[in-house]
Design a protein around this motif. Structure first.
Motif, PDB file in Angstrom:
ATOM      1  N   TRP A  24      17.507  10.230  28.654  1.00  0.00           N
ATOM      2  CA  TRP A  24      18.648   9.769  29.443  1.00  0.00           C
ATOM      3  C   TRP A  24      19.722  10.846  29.530  1.00  0.00           C
ATOM      4  N   ALA A  25      20.034  11.475  28.402  1.00  0.00           N
ATOM      5  CA  ALA A  25      21.085  12.499  28.392  1.00  0.00           C
ATOM      6  C   ALA A  25      20.732  13.638  29.349  1.00  0.00           C
ATOM      7  N   ARG A  26      19.470  14.060  29.346  1.00  0.00           N
ATOM      8  CA  ARG A  26      19.057  15.153  30.245  1.00  0.00           C
ATOM      9  C   ARG A  26      19.206  14.757  31.703  1.00  0.00           C
ATOM     10  N   ARG A  27      18.821  13.535  32.025  1.00  0.00           N
ATOM     11  CA  ARG A  27      18.831  13.164  33.444  1.00  0.00           C
ATOM     12  C   ARG A  27      20.233  12.901  33.979  1.00  0.00           C
ATOM     13  N   THR A  28      21.231  12.727  33.095  1.00  0.00           N
ATOM     14  CA  THR A  28      22.607  12.538  33.580  1.00  0.00           C
ATOM     15  C   THR A  28      23.191  13.828  34.129  1.00  0.00           C
ATOM     16  N   GLY A  29      22.696  14.970  33.640  1.00  0.00           N
ATOM     17  CA  GLY A  29      23.259  16.252  34.042  1.00  0.00           C
ATOM     18  C   GLY A  29      24.526  16.622  33.292  1.00  0.00           C
ATOM     19  N   LEU A  30      24.974  15.747  32.373  1.00  0.00           N
ATOM     20  CA  LEU A  30      26.169  16.049  31.576  1.00  0.00           C
ATOM     21  C   LEU A  30      25.812  16.959  30.408  1.00  0.00           C
ATOM     22  N   PRO A  31      26.787  17.715  29.899  1.00  0.00           N
ATOM     23  CA  PRO A  31      26.534  18.484  28.684  1.00  0.00           C
ATOM     24  C   PRO A  31      26.171  17.519  27.555  1.00  0.00           C
ATOM     25  N   GLY A  32      25.142  17.861  26.806  1.00  0.00           N
ATOM     26  CA  GLY A  32      24.704  16.969  25.744  1.00  0.00           C
ATOM     27  C   GLY A  32      24.517  17.691  24.424  1.00  0.00           C
ATOM     28  N   PHE A  33      25.071  17.102  23.369  1.00  0.00           N
ATOM     29  CA  PHE A  33      24.928  17.664  22.023  1.00  0.00           C
ATOM     30  C   PHE A  33      24.074  16.718  21.192  1.00  0.00           C
ATOM     31  N   TYR A  34      23.113  17.284  20.458  1.00  0.00           N
ATOM     32  CA  TYR A  34      22.197  16.483  19.652  1.00  0.00           C
ATOM     33  C   TYR A  34      22.122  17.053  18.243  1.00  0.00           C
ATOM     34  N   TRP A  35      22.221  16.144  17.257  1.00  0.00           N
ATOM     35  CA  TRP A  35      22.102  16.561  15.849  1.00  0.00           C
ATOM     36  C   TRP A  35      21.369  15.477  15.080  1.00  0.00           C
ATOM     37  N   VAL A  36      20.521  15.910  14.141  1.00  0.00           N
ATOM     38  CA  VAL A  36      19.775  14.977  13.306  1.00  0.00           C
ATOM     39  C   VAL A  36      20.307  15.035  11.883  1.00  0.00           C
ATOM     40  N   GLY A  37      20.750  13.899  11.364  1.00  0.00           N
ATOM     41  CA  GLY A  37      21.196  13.833   9.980  1.00  0.00           C
ATOM     42  C   GLY A  37      20.019  13.922   9.027  1.00  0.00           C
ATOM     43  N   LYS A  38      20.257  14.539   7.891  1.00  0.00           N
ATOM     44  CA  LYS A  38      19.204  14.698   6.887  1.00  0.00           C
ATOM     45  C   LYS A  38      19.707  14.180   5.549  1.00  0.00           C
ATOM     46  N   ARG A  39      18.838  14.161   4.575  1.00  0.00           N
ATOM     47  CA  ARG A  39      19.241  13.725   3.229  1.00  0.00           C
ATOM     48  C   ARG A  39      19.652  14.922   2.386  1.00  0.00           C
ATOM     49  N   ASP A  40      20.406  15.812   2.962  1.00  0.00           N
ATOM     50  CA  ASP A  40      20.868  16.997   2.244  1.00  0.00           C
ATOM     51  C   ASP A  40      22.189  16.701   1.544  1.00  0.00           C
TER      52      ASP A  40
END
Length: 199
Positions: free
Chosen positions: A42-58
């Motif tokens: 969905w984020a890609r198809r909006t054409g808006l800038p998109g930031f993605y981050w995955v939380g970890k158990r660090d």
């Protein structure tokens, strides 16, 4: 690979783009049902800038450094490995606000319960960041909603992933109307008790 189905979910997400100001979305479901794929597609198809981050158990320091590095890479377009040592979460989310810079953007924070297991204070820092004008005015944050005020981290026990795996189907049954909340709670309690804490 083609992206199929999820038309209703995509429609709901698309409608958020027509809403003024920032929108906060909580996407919850069983593991491996396509939540991340749905959001990133969905984020890609909006054409808006998109930031993605995955939380970890660090540990906390590594979580802050990892998020800061991801923000830097997104802001600069660089894939160079840069080591950051932020003093606190406030500094990290200030970086995010600066990277957004007043433009409408989509921010996806994935697997937050994992990070919350390692740093219970993260939820309050996300809430504080959400109140920052740079996010409150323009960002579409796919993570927590108002639940941030009373959210708690998952129990820090070795068997939590196992327990969570048996809880999710019961929640889905209640959502679909296939079980009453009382029956689902009893079934979840029985299954969790049979698994134990592992401590």
């Amino acid at each position: 690979m083609a992206f199929v189905n999820r038309k209703d979910e995509l429609k709901v997400l698309d409608e958020l783009l027509d809403e003024p100001g920032a929108q906060l979305v909580l996407v919850y479901g069983r593991r491996r049902v396509g939540k991340t794929t749905l959001l990133t597609h969905w984020a890609r198809r909006t054409g808006l800038p998109g930031f993605y981050w995955v939380g970890k158990r660090d540990p906390r320091e590594l979580l802050m450094a990892d998020l800061a590095s991801a923000i830097y890479g997104w802001e600069t377009g660089s894939d160079r490995a840069i080591t950051f040592r932020p003093e606190d979460w406030g500094q990290v989310f200030q970086m995010l606000a600066q990277a957004i810079g007043g433009r409408r953007a989509i921010v996806i924070l994935d697997e937050l319960p994992r990070a919350l297991q390692r740093d219970r204070s993260l939820g309050t820092h996300i809430q504080a960041a959400w109140d920052h004008p740079a996010l409150a005015d323009d960002a579409l944050l796919a993570a927590f909603g108002e639940q941030l005020d009373d959210a708690t981290s998952a129990p820090a026990i070795p068997t939590w992933e196992q327990i969570a795996a048996v809880i999710d189907p019961h929640i889905e049954q209640v959502t679909l109307g296939d079980a009453t909340p009382e029956d689902a709670c009893q079934a979840m309690q029985d299954e969790a008790s049979s698994i134990g804490t592992g401590l």
